[in-house]
Design an enzyme around this catalytic site. Sequence first.
Site, PDB file in Angstrom:
ATOM      1  CD  GLU A  24      -1.554  -2.299   1.222  1.00 48.80           C
ATOM      2  OE1 GLU A  24      -0.653  -2.677   1.763  1.00 48.80           O
ATOM      3  OE2 GLU A  24      -2.359  -3.120   0.222  1.00 48.80           O
ATOM      4  CG  HIS A  64     -10.652  -7.918   5.745  1.00 50.26           C
ATOM      5  ND1 HIS A  64      -9.772  -8.718   6.480  1.00 50.26           N
ATOM      6  CD2 HIS A  64     -10.193  -7.946   4.473  1.00 50.26           C
ATOM      7  CE1 HIS A  64      -8.915  -9.065   5.684  1.00 50.26           C
ATOM      8  NE2 HIS A  64      -9.032  -8.841   4.483  1.00 50.26           N
TER       9      HIS A  64
END
Lengths: 596, 324, 438
Positions: B60, B127
């Site tokens: 990321e 998540h």
Amino acid sequence: MPTNVVMPQMGESIFEGTITKWLKKPGDQVQRDEPLFEISTDKVDAEIPAPAAGVLTEIKIAEGTTVEINTVVAVIGEAGSQPVASSGSGSVTVDAAKEAKATAVATAPEGANEPVAAPGAQVSSTSGKEPSPSPADGDPANRGPEGAPGGASTGGTNVVMPQMGESIFEGTITKWLKKVGDTVQRDEPLFEISTDKVDAEIPAPAAGVLTEIKVPEGTTVEINTVVAVIGGSKSSAPAAAAPKPAAAAPSAPAPAATATQAAPAAAGTHDRIRSSPLVRRIAKDNNLDLSRISGTGMGGRITKNDALAFLAQGGAGSAAPAQTQSQPQAAAPVKAAAAAAQAPAAATSRPSTPAAAVAAPLPGELVPLSRMRGIIAERMVESKRTSAHVHTVFKVDMTRIVRLRDREKSKYEQRNGVKLTFMPFIAMAAVQCLRRMPIINASMEGNAIRYHQNINIGIAVALDWGLIVPVVKQAEERSFLGVARAIADLAARARAKKLKPEEVSGGTFTITNPGIFGEQFGTPVINQPESAILGVGGMFKEPTVITDADGVDSIAIRSIMRLTLGFDHRIIDGADAGKFMADMKKTLENWDGDIG
Amino acid sequence: MAAVTYLEAIRQAIWEEMERDSRVFVLGEDVAIYGGAFKVTEGFIHKFGMERVVDTPISEMAIASAAYGASLTGLRPVAEFQFMDFISSAHSQIVQILAKSNWRWGAPAPLVLRGPSGGGVSGGPFHSQNPEMFYVHTPGLKVIAPATARDAKGLMKSAIRDNNPVLFFEHKFLYRRVKEELPQEDYTIEIGKARVHREGRDLSVITYGAMLYTAQEAADLLAKEDIQLEIIDLRTLLPLDREAIRRTTEKTNRVLVLHEDTKTGGIAGEIAAIINEEAFDALDAPIARIAALDAPVPFSPPLEKAFLPQVGDVVREARRLVKY
Amino acid sequence: MPTRKSESSPSAPEVKQPHTNGSKAANAPAVKRPQPPIGKNPWGIPDWRLEQPPFHIESDWSGEEYRYKVVGDTNTPVPPLRPSKYLSKEQTLEIYRYMIINRQMEAALESMYKQSKVIGGLYLSLGQEATSVASAYALDRDDWLGPMIRNQGSMVVRGYEPSSAMMQYMAKGTSPTKGRDSGSHYGDPKKLNVIAPISHLGDSIGVLSGVALGARLQGREIACLAYIGDGGQSTGPTYEGFNFAAVRKLGVVLVVEHNSWAYSTPVELQFACKDLADRAIGYGVPGVIVDGTDANQVYDATHEAVERAHRGEGASIIEAKLMRMKGHAMHDAAVYVPSAVKEYWQRRDPIVRMEQYLKETGWMTEAQMKEVHAEVQRYMDQEREQAEAAPMPSPEEAGTDVYFDNGVDIPVKYGEVRVKQSNVGRKLSESSAPGHYK
Ligand SMILES: Cc1ncc(C[n+]2csc(CCOP(=O)(O)OP(=O)(O)O)c2C)c(N)n1
Ligand SMILES: [Mg+2]
């Protein structure tokens, strides 16, 4: 053009400084950058150079006085200017300053308010015909971070203890590499220092003659302390090692005179009225006296609707609603809310004549709700909204109890000092039946049902000014007489307004008795958070079919009373309510209890 | 025209922008051949070619930095984080480099960082998060969290056309659950503008993201009691539409802020502060907050249900406020 | 939210263009000199150095004081510079002058710091001038630079005047960041192609990968020169940012400035491999070791990596071995560095070595060199005067420019987007492609 001399900022966190010494007196010639006065601050002591050349015309702040940074402390006039006598409020000549230090203090706040960017404003009246531009050296933007006076480039550059690391705040001079009178080049090593983090050789910040060493070897000083001066004329008065303590530290100016005068007149005695920011704004905009409005919100709070309703009924003080249009901003919520009330769907449309819609009340006296009325109104509506009300009516043959009472009542009153009424019979029957049917003596709490351990019977008492429900606590533990006494006592004290708050709360079941006025039966509203209420209808002599032990029917005149159970169908089903009432009927019709 | 899902709306927005403007390209993990973990970029590689649909290593940090670097050359990258939870791995890049770029050195960074956020799907603590407030607290960024397909598309287009770094928090619960017909023509929705989702009289519920639907259900229930909720969908969290917040407060005088993010430090606190600053004397009741528990997002359904605000919570609190 | 724009947002003030010599200077061919052979380290990484310091540092926690001790010989003779394969005489002289500018600029900054004119910390690169200057010198105008705190010399090569650095350090309103950011944290995306570094070590590397990616989408293969220290390379962002370039064959040239210390931590406590260039094997890119005090080696290695980048062949790692001659910042006297090590490297002063080379090649006399020093001194005095006279920022600038105006067009850097689109139009994937384009 005269130039103001201000108290400099010697460090970011510094906001005031003390003038420890004036090196010139009014009338003296000064050169630019020539030492003019000495100051002492929390961080550093420093000699402050004159920002311009000319004649020192006025000293505004006396020695020993502490003033905020940027305060004008003196004025330098053009060459040939005359020193001024005390001019302008608070200004003092040097003579005056010697005697009247306190007066100088008084000038400080005034000067402190004057930003350095507008020095002209502080120029004394005799010389200040035109505003002078900000002297370059007075511009804080030209300084280093800690206000080191590095701006002076000729005729006297201060050499300061450098900051060798963010967390370092002091350093020790370990060695002078030059002595006073020596000529130094810029960046030529001048002295050596030692700090917590590092030892270093410090280069001269400017070229010139070392005119003064202020801090001897072996001495530890805070960063930005002036340790030497390069160039300029030698100060005739070597700086004293320690700053003079602000000797006659003048007491702080006393602004108390103004502070006391404005005791809030409004600190009256009336109780705090519960409202909201919006309600207070509506009240202010419409000149409403909130104490005239009774609140329907929680705890009697005056809500927006209370205020608007009051307004709509013409309850404004002096200002009629129509007038509020002259203050569109302030009136907005009133209008918007009024508009929403009449046409919820069109809430965004700008109502042009909201007053017309609400301003045509029927003729008649408008009496604001009393506090109690307001609470009752709120509670009743809330109860209706909360519980699924169902009512069931049972006919009870009270003949047996009527006879017992007729027989016993005078003796009873003599014996016990309390009247024998029907209420304790009904209450005692209810206690017994509630014990056998706990769901009637329960409350709904969130997603659960609370079965109360105790049976606390509320008894509705009609008053001339409303209605109140005192509670007979733990009725299950009381005797008939105990209950009778409690009811009589609570009712009496209710009428005398002598109930305590805890006596009107905590009920688990309520009995209301409007039958005294001759009604057949009513459909009472549940007293939240309880789940059932028993309504007692009037007592009537009625022809009644009675069946004897042998099963033979006959018609008789009996004393009949109708009992209504109002119950919350959310937790009580009709069958349970029916069982309970059948039990009540049976208990009362076959009364065999001890009445004490 | 058929109704389009929230996810499809986002896909259309990026697709159309890439068609319209060759400076726009996408990058992220598994976005090319696979079309993205949630299939937002499905088919893109065939239309736009692999140069404009860039699969990246699992980093990321690298995705955010590469997007930023490319934006310095005048391109308009749209970077996907597979889950917004992983944005924390790029935190330093986002708050230190991107957000400060224009202010520090006059280097504008026109880029979008987007991805699925939010709970309600038993995604567990890694998540399901709503990490938006870290970034709302970062001047220099813009933060968007749409609740409807129409807004998602219009705001995505605005985000791509914006000259600043925009963080676009999609809600994965809504991806395929909400659908609506979209305008045929190219349209954008202005960043920084809230939307009145439902007009009401009695109480304003200010919310965003999936909680919009929770508010809506509560409003339907309360309507039966003649309590009329006004619902404000913030849509953009940074910059906040202070004017819309003020307006609705002036109108209903009672405000409940509802969000899926946890309570402490959630945007409700900021909104309460704004009302306090701008519309204090329009209040007829205290400002209420309903938000997730101050805990990580739990995995097991009963736990997650207890964690997330429910319709019943809104109904109860609304009743209390209206009565107040 | 403020989208207010002040007069001009911060970026480089009017500065000269980056020089266009370096790799494109074909008109002045290098003087061919015999090249000493190139060695290899145990992992096969080419090592261009003409000597390898025959000592290392060990922690010595046995005595009264914790300290580092030297193991091995620090008295070996100083070799000459390796002759450059690519640099012409003119280019060499230009590099020499830039190195002197680098050094004098920092000397001036040091004085200013001690006179309380500098705000905040001051980080110097004494002894590292050859690495900063010669590497940056290898870049073309369209290439990018991602400097670290000690690469003030690279910034000058790129086109910044020393006054820029001085104003940055003095937090002046006319500094490249208008006083908003400190010291070396400035850059220019428009003309000079310099990334403004941030403090977080390694964070610029991925940014440069992105710049190279952006250029590629515009049909250009460019070189992006990133620096990282022996300490900074331990961060995750270094790996993540560089791996991206390696995978995508983007022209990132990573110069690892192995200056032996990261603040007070010696390389022995920073990583377990011997040479950081070994990491190139793991990344799958070429790596090379050079002597960071030898401007010729640094230039040649960077030049080759830059050329590789221009050919679209991808990233490279150059490990420059050298020494940080001062403390981490001014407050740090670096007493933890054994004095024998300092002395060893003092004898390898990059400017002195270069002067020796210039003498040997006959390209400059001692008098000419003195004149270069004097000329730079005069230039530096002017720069210093200018910087000192500059105003502090006005307070309103604190909150402006947080956002860039949406009304202003941001041009693409290299003309237009040009993708090959080789596979465009191939059949759409089987699964549900969005309805509106199916
Ligand atoms: C992520 C991060 N952690 C810590 C620091 C604090 N820091 C700044 S420089 C430095 C040492 C860097 O050493 P090195 O990378 O070898 O560079 P050098 O100073 O030797 O040039 C440290 C620890 C930082 N800037 N960034
Ligand atoms: Mg290092």
